[in-house]
Motif scaffolding. Structure first.
Motif, PDB file in Angstrom:
ATOM      1  N   GLU A  50      -4.002   6.161 -37.304  1.00  0.00           N
ATOM      2  CA  GLU A  50      -4.202   5.826 -35.896  1.00  0.00           C
ATOM      3  C   GLU A  50      -5.044   6.861 -35.161  1.00  0.00           C
ATOM      4  N   HIS A  51      -5.422   7.926 -35.848  1.00  0.00           N
ATOM      5  CA  HIS A  51      -6.236   8.972 -35.227  1.00  0.00           C
ATOM      6  C   HIS A  51      -7.721   8.681 -35.424  1.00  0.00           C
ATOM      7  N   GLY A  52      -8.515   9.111 -34.457  1.00  0.00           N
ATOM      8  CA  GLY A  52      -9.965   9.002 -34.582  1.00  0.00           C
ATOM      9  C   GLY A  52     -10.560   7.707 -34.090  1.00  0.00           C
ATOM     10  N   HIS A  53      -9.741   6.830 -33.539  1.00  0.00           N
ATOM     11  CA  HIS A  53     -10.271   5.588 -32.987  1.00  0.00           C
ATOM     12  C   HIS A  53      -9.291   5.067 -31.938  1.00  0.00           C
ATOM     13  N   THR A  54      -9.721   4.056 -31.208  1.00  0.00           N
ATOM     14  CA  THR A  54      -8.860   3.464 -30.178  1.00  0.00           C
ATOM     15  C   THR A  54      -8.219   2.191 -30.704  1.00  0.00           C
ATOM     16  N   GLN A  55      -7.149   1.804 -30.061  1.00  0.00           N
ATOM     17  CA  GLN A  55      -6.545   0.499 -30.307  1.00  0.00           C
ATOM     18  C   GLN A  55      -6.161  -0.117 -28.961  1.00  0.00           C
ATOM     19  N   THR A  56      -6.038  -1.403 -28.969  1.00  0.00           N
ATOM     20  CA  THR A  56      -5.793  -2.133 -27.733  1.00  0.00           C
ATOM     21  C   THR A  56      -4.337  -1.984 -27.298  1.00  0.00           C
ATOM     22  N   VAL A  57      -4.162  -1.589 -26.035  1.00  0.00           N
ATOM     23  CA  VAL A  57      -2.830  -1.403 -25.470  1.00  0.00           C
ATOM     24  C   VAL A  57      -2.735  -2.173 -24.161  1.00  0.00           C
ATOM     25  N   ARG A  58      -1.610  -2.845 -23.993  1.00  0.00           N
ATOM     26  CA  ARG A  58      -1.373  -3.599 -22.757  1.00  0.00           C
ATOM     27  C   ARG A  58      -0.315  -2.876 -21.920  1.00  0.00           C
ATOM     28  N   PHE A  59      -0.585  -2.774 -20.620  1.00  0.00           N
ATOM     29  CA  PHE A  59       0.320  -2.108 -19.694  1.00  0.00           C
ATOM     30  C   PHE A  59       0.843  -3.108 -18.669  1.00  0.00           C
ATOM     31  N   ASP A  60       2.138  -3.027 -18.405  1.00  0.00           N
ATOM     32  CA  ASP A  60       2.755  -3.755 -17.304  1.00  0.00           C
ATOM     33  C   ASP A  60       3.548  -2.733 -16.491  1.00  0.00           C
ATOM     34  N   VAL A  61       3.251  -2.649 -15.210  1.00  0.00           N
ATOM     35  CA  VAL A  61       3.911  -1.677 -14.338  1.00  0.00           C
ATOM     36  C   VAL A  61       4.353  -2.385 -13.066  1.00  0.00           C
ATOM     37  N   SER A  62       5.598  -2.168 -12.673  1.00  0.00           N
ATOM     38  CA  SER A  62       6.057  -2.656 -11.369  1.00  0.00           C
ATOM     39  C   SER A  62       6.707  -1.494 -10.633  1.00  0.00           C
ATOM     40  N   ALA A  63       6.465  -1.424  -9.332  1.00  0.00           N
ATOM     41  CA  ALA A  63       6.975  -0.325  -8.515  1.00  0.00           C
ATOM     42  C   ALA A  63       7.643  -0.892  -7.271  1.00  0.00           C
ATOM     43  N   ASP A  64       8.862  -0.429  -7.011  1.00  0.00           N
ATOM     44  CA  ASP A  64       9.551  -0.785  -5.771  1.00  0.00           C
ATOM     45  C   ASP A  64       9.144   0.227  -4.711  1.00  0.00           C
ATOM     46  N   VAL A  65       8.495  -0.276  -3.658  1.00  0.00           N
ATOM     47  CA  VAL A  65       7.865   0.584  -2.662  1.00  0.00           C
ATOM     48  C   VAL A  65       8.545   0.393  -1.311  1.00  0.00           C
ATOM     49  N   LEU A  66       8.950   1.488  -0.691  1.00  0.00           N
ATOM     50  CA  LEU A  66       9.572   1.427   0.628  1.00  0.00           C
ATOM     51  C   LEU A  66       8.584   0.907   1.661  1.00  0.00           C
ATOM     52  N   ARG A  67       9.039  -0.039   2.475  1.00  0.00           N
ATOM     53  CA  ARG A  67       8.183  -0.633   3.495  1.00  0.00           C
ATOM     54  C   ARG A  67       8.148   0.249   4.736  1.00  0.00           C
ATOM     55  N   VAL A  68       7.031   0.202   5.462  1.00  0.00           N
ATOM     56  CA  VAL A  68       6.911   0.969   6.702  1.00  0.00           C
ATOM     57  C   VAL A  68       6.805   0.068   7.932  1.00  0.00           C
ATOM     58  N   THR A  69       6.669  -1.233   7.722  1.00  0.00           N
ATOM     59  CA  THR A  69       6.560  -2.160   8.844  1.00  0.00           C
ATOM     60  C   THR A  69       6.902  -3.568   8.380  1.00  0.00           C
ATOM     61  N   ASP A  70       7.344  -4.394   9.323  1.00  0.00           N
ATOM     62  CA  ASP A  70       7.571  -5.805   9.028  1.00  0.00           C
ATOM     63  C   ASP A  70       6.287  -6.622   9.069  1.00  0.00           C
ATOM     64  N   HIS A  71       5.230  -6.013   9.584  1.00  0.00           N
ATOM     65  CA  HIS A  71       3.984  -6.761   9.791  1.00  0.00           C
ATOM     66  C   HIS A  71       2.795  -5.972   9.234  1.00  0.00           C
ATOM     67  N   PRO A  72       2.673  -5.883   7.914  1.00  0.00           N
ATOM     68  CA  PRO A  72       1.534  -5.162   7.337  1.00  0.00           C
ATOM     69  C   PRO A  72       0.210  -5.829   7.694  1.00  0.00           C
ATOM     70  N   GLU A  73      -0.745  -5.010   8.151  1.00  0.00           N
ATOM     71  CA  GLU A  73      -2.018  -5.559   8.600  1.00  0.00           C
ATOM     72  C   GLU A  73      -3.223  -4.908   7.932  1.00  0.00           C
ATOM     73  N   ASP A  74      -3.085  -3.659   7.485  1.00  0.00           N
ATOM     74  CA  ASP A  74      -4.228  -2.982   6.883  1.00  0.00           C
ATOM     75  C   ASP A  74      -3.736  -1.958   5.873  1.00  0.00           C
ATOM     76  N   MET A  75      -4.661  -1.155   5.345  1.00  0.00           N
ATOM     77  CA  MET A  75      -4.339  -0.234   4.262  1.00  0.00           C
ATOM     78  C   MET A  75      -3.320   0.830   4.661  1.00  0.00           C
ATOM     79  N   ARG A  76      -3.122   1.055   5.943  1.00  0.00           N
ATOM     80  CA  ARG A  76      -2.140   2.040   6.378  1.00  0.00           C
ATOM     81  C   ARG A  76      -0.718   1.599   6.079  1.00  0.00           C
TER      82      ARG A  76
END
Length: 397
Positions: free
Chosen positions: A275-301
């Motif tokens: 497995e050394h000296g070359h690449t192999q295909t890897v699949r990633f799945d990531v989920s993150a629970d993120v604290l909200r800062v507003t009930d009405h998200p409107e922009d990147m802030r």
């Protein structure tokens, strides 16, 4: 902390930038090119208006790479009393000579070299800038209207630029038609400042006047330092509003789940010799629970960008060979949890070339202060699943 640099045309726009809390006031004429120089009168009047309340910088213009010409212009601008002079370094065999010619002027103002991501920047100049007394280097774009910085240079190369500049002892700035969604992605690299013009103007047209509302939106995306004499180096009240401090977030707002699914990359991974000296295909799945800062998200802030997750995975993969899927998953989880709004993350790393199905690992990690001691495994808040394509599963801590 990363500072915000706003390019303005003169005193009137400088007053708007000052009122909205911009860290560095930068003088230029956007109608005269990427680094179009403002008039000496506009620079002088702006320096007088700001009166030391903020650092002031000014660009020299899109000058030919001729040492005498550049030195004369830098000397003229430094005489106005600005704190920084920005000098564009376009592709040229004379670029190093131009840098060395400015060494006698390094004591009159801090010199900032500007390289251009869309013109094949010569990073071998970084030690030359340092040896010539430059205070910093900036990565920008020369052909405005033909793409943002991230369109011309991948994140892993921007990361490498920041690290190489720091190793040379230079401050580092990033600019180049940056937009609001670019800010959280670039903040992860910790540049000393981010530069803006078009994003501060109505309809993002860089030759139009800047808008107080647009300046405020960008300002709110970049954490500010407290002023001297305050009790902490960072104003956490401001950070809370921008999503950087979960302690001040109303927990009744709950969390949102941000996810990246089926993200596939070539990765140098594996403990076996084959497995050394070359690449192999890897699949990633990531989920993150993120604290909200507003009930009405409107922009990147108001949001946590999934781009941060993908950018982080790319940067980790670019570091080189990884022995174990578990190691890679841990590095990704740690990266995601560095963002204070993330309360919990699940990372799945799946190698796709070792059999008829996928094999790999899935881990769950939580922020330490939110973990509950529920026995040997619960004390760390960690679970881990090893899986194979045939469906066999086992749990271990």
């Amino acid at each position: 902390m990363t500072k915000m640099l706003a390019s303005v045309t003169g005193p009137q726009e400088a007053q708007i930038a000052l009122s909205e809390g911009v860290d560095i006031i930068d003088l230029k004429d956007p109608k005269a090119g990427a680094l179009g120089a403002a008039t000496i009168l506009a620079i002088t009047e702006t320096v007088m208006l700001i009166a030391g309340r903020r650092p002031v910088s000014a660009v020299c213009g899109d000058l030919p790479m001729e040492p005498r010409t550049i030195r004369a212009k830098v000397e003229e601008i430094a005489a106005t009393g600005v704190d920084y002079v920005k000098i564009g370094f376009f592709p040229s065999q004379a670029a190093a000579d131009c840098a060395r010619a400015l060494k006698p002027l390094a004591g009159k103002a801090k010199l900032i070299a500007v390289l251009f991501a869309d013109l094949d920047p010569d990073l071998s100049l970084l030690p030359v800038f340092a040896e010539s007394g430059f205070g910093g280097v900036m990565l920008d774009t020369a052909k405005k209207g033909q793409g943002r910085l991230l369109d011309h240079m991948p994140l892993v190369d921007i990361d490498a630029f920041v690290r190489r500049a720091r190793e040379a002892g230079l401050e580092v700035g990033l600019a180049g038609s940056l937009e609001a969604p670019d800010v959280p992605r670039l903040l992860t690299f910790g540049p000393d400042f981010l530069g803006f013009r078009g994003a501060l103007c109505d309809a993002s047209v860089r030759t139009d006047a800047i808008s107080a509302e647009a300046v405020a939106q960008i300002r709110d995306l970049i954490p500010e330092e407290r002023k001297a004499g305050s009790s902490a180096s960072v104003d956490y009240r401001l950070l809370a509003a921008r999503g950087y401090s979960p302690d001040a977030i109303d927990p009744t707002l709950g969390t949102d789940r941000i996810f990246v699914r089926d993200f596939v990359l070539p990765v140098e991974i594996g403990a076996y010799s084959f497995e050394h000296g070359h690449t192999q295909t890897v699949r990633f799945d990531v989920s993150a629970d993120v604290l909200r800062v507003t009930d009405h998200p409107e922009d990147m802030r108001h949001v946590f960008s999934y781009d941060i997750i993908m950018d982080g995975i790319r940067a980790i993969v670019a570091r080189g060979h990884v022995q174990l899927s578990e190691t890679l998953a841990e590095q990704i989880a740690t990266m995601v949890l560095e963002h204070p709004r993330v309360a919990r993350v699940v990372v799945k790393v799946e190698k796709l070339e070792l059999g008829p199905g996928g094999v790999g690992v899935e881990i769950e990690r939580k922020r330490a202060k939110q973990q509950r001691a529920t026995g040997p495994r619960g004390a760390s808040g960690e679970t881990q699943t090893v899986f194979a394509g045939g469906g066999r599963k086992g749990r271990h801590s």
